[in-house]
Design a protein around this motif. Structure first.
Motif, short mmCIF file in Angstrom:
data_model
loop_
_atom_site.label_atom_id
_atom_site.label_comp_id
_atom_site.label_asym_id
_atom_site.label_seq_id
_atom_site.Cartn_x
_atom_site.Cartn_y
_atom_site.Cartn_z
N ILE A 112 49.86 42.62 43.43
CA ILE A 112 50.51 41.46 42.81
C ILE A 112 49.67 40.82 41.71
CG2 ILE A 112 51.92 40.94 44.84
CD1 ILE A 112 49.93 38.74 45.55
N PHE A 113 48.54 41.41 41.39
CA PHE A 113 47.69 40.89 40.31
C PHE A 113 48.42 41.08 38.98
CE2 PHE A 113 44.57 41.51 36.96
CZ PHE A 113 43.80 40.36 37.08
N ALA A 114 48.53 40.00 38.21
CA ALA A 114 49.21 40.07 36.90
C ALA A 114 48.82 38.85 36.08
CB ALA A 114 50.73 40.11 37.09
N GLU A 115 49.18 38.88 34.81
CA GLU A 115 48.93 37.75 33.93
C GLU A 115 49.72 36.54 34.43
OE1 GLU A 115 50.16 39.08 30.07
OE2 GLU A 115 48.31 40.21 29.75
N GLY A 116 49.11 35.39 34.36
CA GLY A 116 49.77 34.16 34.78
C GLY A 116 49.75 33.92 36.28
N ARG A 117 49.22 34.85 37.05
CA ARG A 117 49.14 34.68 38.50
C ARG A 117 47.87 33.92 38.87
NH1 ARG A 117 52.39 38.45 41.63
NH2 ARG A 117 54.40 37.95 40.72
N GLN A 118 47.95 33.21 39.98
CA GLN A 118 46.77 32.52 40.48
C GLN A 118 45.91 33.51 41.25
OE1 GLN A 118 48.16 29.16 42.75
NE2 GLN A 118 48.14 27.85 40.94
N VAL A 119 44.60 33.40 41.04
CA VAL A 119 43.66 34.29 41.71
C VAL A 119 42.49 33.47 42.26
CG1 VAL A 119 44.20 36.34 40.33
CG2 VAL A 119 42.41 34.79 39.57
N VAL A 120 41.83 34.05 43.24
CA VAL A 120 40.56 33.53 43.74
C VAL A 120 39.60 34.71 43.71
CG1 VAL A 120 39.32 32.55 45.70
CG2 VAL A 120 41.65 31.80 45.21
N VAL A 121 38.50 34.54 43.00
CA VAL A 121 37.49 35.59 42.91
C VAL A 121 36.21 35.06 43.54
CG1 VAL A 121 38.44 36.80 40.92
CG2 VAL A 121 36.94 34.87 40.54
N GLU A 122 35.50 35.95 44.21
CA GLU A 122 34.24 35.56 44.85
C GLU A 122 33.12 36.40 44.25
OE1 GLU A 122 32.28 35.18 49.31
OE2 GLU A 122 34.37 35.73 49.08
N GLY A 123 32.03 35.73 43.90
CA GLY A 123 30.91 36.46 43.31
C GLY A 123 29.88 35.51 42.75
N THR A 124 29.23 35.96 41.67
CA THR A 124 28.17 35.16 41.05
C THR A 124 28.39 35.11 39.54
OG1 THR A 124 26.79 37.14 40.84
CG2 THR A 124 26.47 35.78 42.80
N ARG A 125 27.80 34.12 38.94
CA ARG A 125 27.88 33.98 37.48
C ARG A 125 26.57 34.51 36.90
NH1 ARG A 125 29.05 28.31 34.41
NH2 ARG A 125 29.08 29.15 32.32
N ASP A 126 26.70 35.49 35.99
CA ASP A 126 25.49 36.07 35.40
C ASP A 126 24.95 35.18 34.28
OD1 ASP A 126 26.96 36.63 33.10
OD2 ASP A 126 27.15 38.76 33.52
N PRO A 127 23.73 35.44 33.80
CA PRO A 127 23.14 34.59 32.75
C PRO A 127 23.96 34.57 31.46
CG PRO A 127 21.45 35.96 33.75
CD PRO A 127 22.76 36.42 34.30
N GLY A 128 24.74 35.61 31.21
CA GLY A 128 25.57 35.65 30.01
C GLY A 128 26.84 34.82 30.12
N GLY A 129 27.12 34.28 31.31
CA GLY A 129 28.30 33.43 31.47
C GLY A 129 29.51 34.14 32.07
N THR A 130 29.39 35.46 32.30
CA THR A 130 30.50 36.20 32.90
C THR A 130 30.40 36.09 34.42
OG1 THR A 130 30.56 37.77 31.06
CG2 THR A 130 31.57 38.48 33.12
N PHE A 131 31.55 35.90 35.05
CA PHE A 131 31.60 35.82 36.50
C PHE A 131 31.72 37.24 37.04
CE2 PHE A 131 33.33 34.98 40.67
CZ PHE A 131 32.64 33.86 41.08
N GLN A 132 30.72 37.70 37.77
CA GLN A 132 30.72 39.05 38.36
C GLN A 132 31.34 38.97 39.75
OE1 GLN A 132 29.82 41.77 36.68
NE2 GLN A 132 29.21 40.54 34.91
N ALA A 133 32.59 39.36 39.86
CA ALA A 133 33.33 39.22 41.11
C ALA A 133 33.14 40.45 42.00
CB ALA A 133 34.81 39.02 40.82
N THR A 134 32.95 40.20 43.28
CA THR A 134 32.89 41.28 44.26
C THR A 134 34.17 41.31 45.10
OG1 THR A 134 31.74 39.82 45.80
CG2 THR A 134 30.38 41.27 44.43
N THR A 135 34.92 40.22 45.06
CA THR A 135 36.19 40.12 45.78
C THR A 135 37.23 39.54 44.84
OG1 THR A 135 35.00 39.69 47.83
CG2 THR A 135 37.33 39.17 47.82
#
Length: 153
Positions: A112-135
């Motif tokens: 069900i992942f698509a544009e405009g959908r609500q998501v919850v991602v779990e992970g860490t934010r790298d020094p470059g500002g990108t969120f590295q999601a593991t879930t």
């Protein structure tokens, strides 16, 4: 002279002692069981009840104040999904309506992942500002839309 002899023990007093002992063991066992179950429930709730932050909240926090892992909630920004099927690598932007944050994820993508959908991602934010999601969790729409009925012939 009369001699004082100890009275013979009442047979009922011995059975009352055993009954009281059984009751005490039952009560203590019940208390231990209830406390054990309460501890397991509390531990399960604490483990599963991770608060998620919005993009704005995440960007307002100083890097040192963030926990090791963070849950980030928001909406997938339209036009930002990039999927590399050969490496199973997904990048997209999550927005809360005010700010957006790039997310990188490798793994199985929910149907069900698509544009405009609500998501919850779990992970860490790298020094470059990108969120590295593991879930990656995609929220189901709260409103059910029935499929269009087939035209009758």
């Amino acid at each position: 002279m009369s001699s004082l002899q100890p009275a013979a023990p009442d047979p009922r007093s011995r059975s009352l002692g055993r009954g009281a002992r059984r009751t005490a063991v039952f009560v203590i066992g019940t208390i231990v069981l209830i406390l054990s179950l309460a501890y397991l429930v509390y531990g399960g709730i604490q483990q599963g009840a991770t608060y998620w932050v919005t993009v704005s909240e995440l960007q307002q926090r100083a890097p040192g104040t963030l926990p090791a892992r963070v849950r980030l909630g928001g909406t997938v920004q339209p036009g930002t999904i990039r999927w590399d099927a050969s490496h199973r690598h997904l990048t997209f932007m999550v927005t809360d309506g005010q700010h957006a944050l790039p997310v990188a994820y490798s793994g199985v993508v929910p149907d069900i992942f698509a544009e405009g959908r609500q998501v919850v991602v779990e992970g860490t934010r790298d020094p470059g500002g990108t969120f590295q999601a593991t879930t990656l969790l995609a929220k189901c729409p709260t409103k059910y839309n029935a499929a269009d009925p087939a035209p009758s012939q």
